[in-house]
Design a protein around this motif. Sequence first.
Motif, PDB file in Angstrom:
ATOM      1  N   ASN A 254       0.378  -1.583  -0.124  1.00 41.03           N
ATOM      2  CA  ASN A 254       0.694   0.052   0.042  1.00 41.03           C
ATOM      3  C   ASN A 254       1.211   1.418  -0.045  1.00 41.03           C
ATOM      4  OD1 ASN A 254      -1.994  -1.318  -0.320  1.00 41.03           O
ATOM      5  ND2 ASN A 254      -2.910  -1.717   1.933  1.00 41.03           N
TER       6      ASN A 254
ATOM      7  N   SER B 289       2.035   1.980  -3.167  1.00 42.93           N
ATOM      8  CA  SER B 289       1.225   2.311  -4.570  1.00 42.93           C
ATOM      9  C   SER B 289       1.053   3.486  -4.255  1.00 42.93           C
ATOM     10  CB  SER B 289       0.074   1.100  -3.759  1.00 42.93           C
ATOM     11  OG  SER B 289      -0.809   1.828  -4.631  1.00 42.93           O
ATOM     12  N   SER B 290       1.375   3.889  -2.805  1.00 39.81           N
ATOM     13  CA  SER B 290       0.566   6.146  -2.531  1.00 39.81           C
ATOM     14  C   SER B 290       2.160   6.343  -3.108  1.00 39.81           C
ATOM     15  CB  SER B 290       0.034   5.587  -0.746  1.00 39.81           C
ATOM     16  OG  SER B 290      -0.484   4.746  -0.794  1.00 39.81           O
ATOM     17  N   GLU B 291       2.990   6.128  -2.558  1.00 38.87           N
ATOM     18  CA  GLU B 291       4.486   6.778  -3.762  1.00 38.87           C
ATOM     19  C   GLU B 291       3.802   7.467  -4.611  1.00 38.87           C
ATOM     20  OE1 GLU B 291       8.903   5.558  -3.435  1.00 38.87           O
ATOM     21  OE2 GLU B 291       7.897   4.649  -2.260  1.00 38.87           O
TER      22      GLU B 291
ATOM     23  N   LYS C 222       1.573   6.446  -7.025  1.00 37.41           N
ATOM     24  CA  LYS C 222       0.514   7.953  -6.839  1.00 37.41           C
ATOM     25  C   LYS C 222       0.593   9.303  -6.551  1.00 37.41           C
ATOM     26  CE  LYS C 222      -3.701   4.954  -6.534  1.00 37.41           C
ATOM     27  NZ  LYS C 222      -4.621   4.533  -5.504  1.00 37.41           N
TER      28      LYS C 222
END
Length: 111
Positions: free
Chosen positions: A79, A82-84, A86
């Motif tokens: 997660n 993924s956030s990084e 985005k």
Amino acid sequence: METKDTVFLVVMVLSSFLLSFQWLRRFTYRPENPFIDPLIILSIMILAGTLSLMLISINNKLQDFEDTIEARDRSLRVNMESSETKIEERMNELSSKVDNAVYEFNRRKYH
């Protein structure tokens, strides 16, 4: 239950039998009683068996807990990556918009 756990269980029960038998024979030897108080020996064997089963159970629960923690750690790591990604995409997009706006501003200012 793993094979090594079973072996440890058997070793604990047998050693408790030998220990209790020798201990009772040493301190309460009665020649008329060849089976020196089998209730005490049986009780010690049951105690050792249940103790070893309890330790095996605790070990299994700790292993399950460790597996759960590792799964959560992996999930959090995915997660975060993924956030990084985005955030990086949005920052690149915002940076290109700001660059375009500055370019347009400078173009209009000097023409």
